[in-house]
Design a protein around this motif. Sequence first.
Motif, short mmCIF file in Angstrom:
data_model
loop_
_atom_site.label_atom_id
_atom_site.label_comp_id
_atom_site.label_asym_id
_atom_site.label_seq_id
_atom_site.Cartn_x
_atom_site.Cartn_y
_atom_site.Cartn_z
N ILE A 115 -11.11 -46.70 30.30
CA ILE A 115 -11.33 -45.67 29.27
C ILE A 115 -10.01 -45.07 28.79
O ILE A 115 -9.80 -44.90 27.59
CB ILE A 115 -12.29 -44.59 29.79
N ALA A 116 -9.11 -44.76 29.71
CA ALA A 116 -7.84 -44.14 29.32
C ALA A 116 -7.04 -45.03 28.39
O ALA A 116 -6.52 -44.59 27.36
CB ALA A 116 -7.02 -43.79 30.56
N SER A 170 -12.43 -46.45 20.51
CA SER A 170 -13.40 -46.51 21.59
C SER A 170 -14.54 -47.45 21.24
O SER A 170 -15.03 -47.43 20.13
CB SER A 170 -13.94 -45.10 21.83
N ARG A 209 -18.32 -47.77 33.01
CA ARG A 209 -17.91 -48.37 31.73
C ARG A 209 -18.41 -49.81 31.62
O ARG A 209 -18.90 -50.22 30.58
CB ARG A 209 -16.39 -48.33 31.59
N GLN A 230 -8.24 -47.54 26.56
CA GLN A 230 -8.98 -47.71 25.32
C GLN A 230 -8.76 -46.51 24.39
O GLN A 230 -8.57 -46.68 23.19
CB GLN A 230 -10.48 -47.89 25.60
N GLU A 231 -8.75 -45.32 24.97
CA GLU A 231 -8.50 -44.12 24.15
C GLU A 231 -7.09 -44.15 23.57
O GLU A 231 -6.88 -43.76 22.43
CB GLU A 231 -8.74 -42.87 24.99
N ARG A 232 -6.13 -44.61 24.36
CA ARG A 232 -4.76 -44.72 23.84
C ARG A 232 -4.69 -45.73 22.70
O ARG A 232 -3.91 -45.59 21.76
CB ARG A 232 -3.79 -45.13 24.95
N ARG A 233 -5.51 -46.76 22.77
CA ARG A 233 -5.54 -47.77 21.71
C ARG A 233 -6.20 -47.22 20.46
O ARG A 233 -6.07 -47.79 19.39
CB ARG A 233 -6.27 -49.03 22.19
N GLY A 234 -6.95 -46.12 20.61
CA GLY A 234 -7.49 -45.41 19.46
C GLY A 234 -8.82 -45.89 18.92
O GLY A 234 -9.30 -45.37 17.92
#
Length: 120
Positions: free
Chosen positions: A110-111, A119, A99, A113-117
Amino acid sequence: MKTNDTKLTSRATKNYRELLLSNNAELQDALQINSYQLAEPRDETAENLGPVVQGESVTLHLNRILYGQLREVKSALAKIESGSYGLCEDCGEPISEKRLQAAPWASYCIACQERRGASR
């Protein structure tokens, strides 16, 4: 390239620092060019005002994006100086080298960032 899976090696950190400094210079150059373009006098007669306004609008939008990227790069450089570079701001876990290679200014793993919605 991590020493104990939590810290980047000093060589890797140096490489990321150099890359971020290069990104910093490129972003500042682009912003300066755009600022000069916006400051240039234009022929603003009624028949060509539309394209002029549209061009300035696009340049201003681009500048907003570039300033956002510049803030992220400067934040990453500050983290290198403080010793917290490469650690996720949410969970505190290391951000993967893969990353960081793709986005050396990344603040989140990444996990998270994905939770933050959003990317990046």
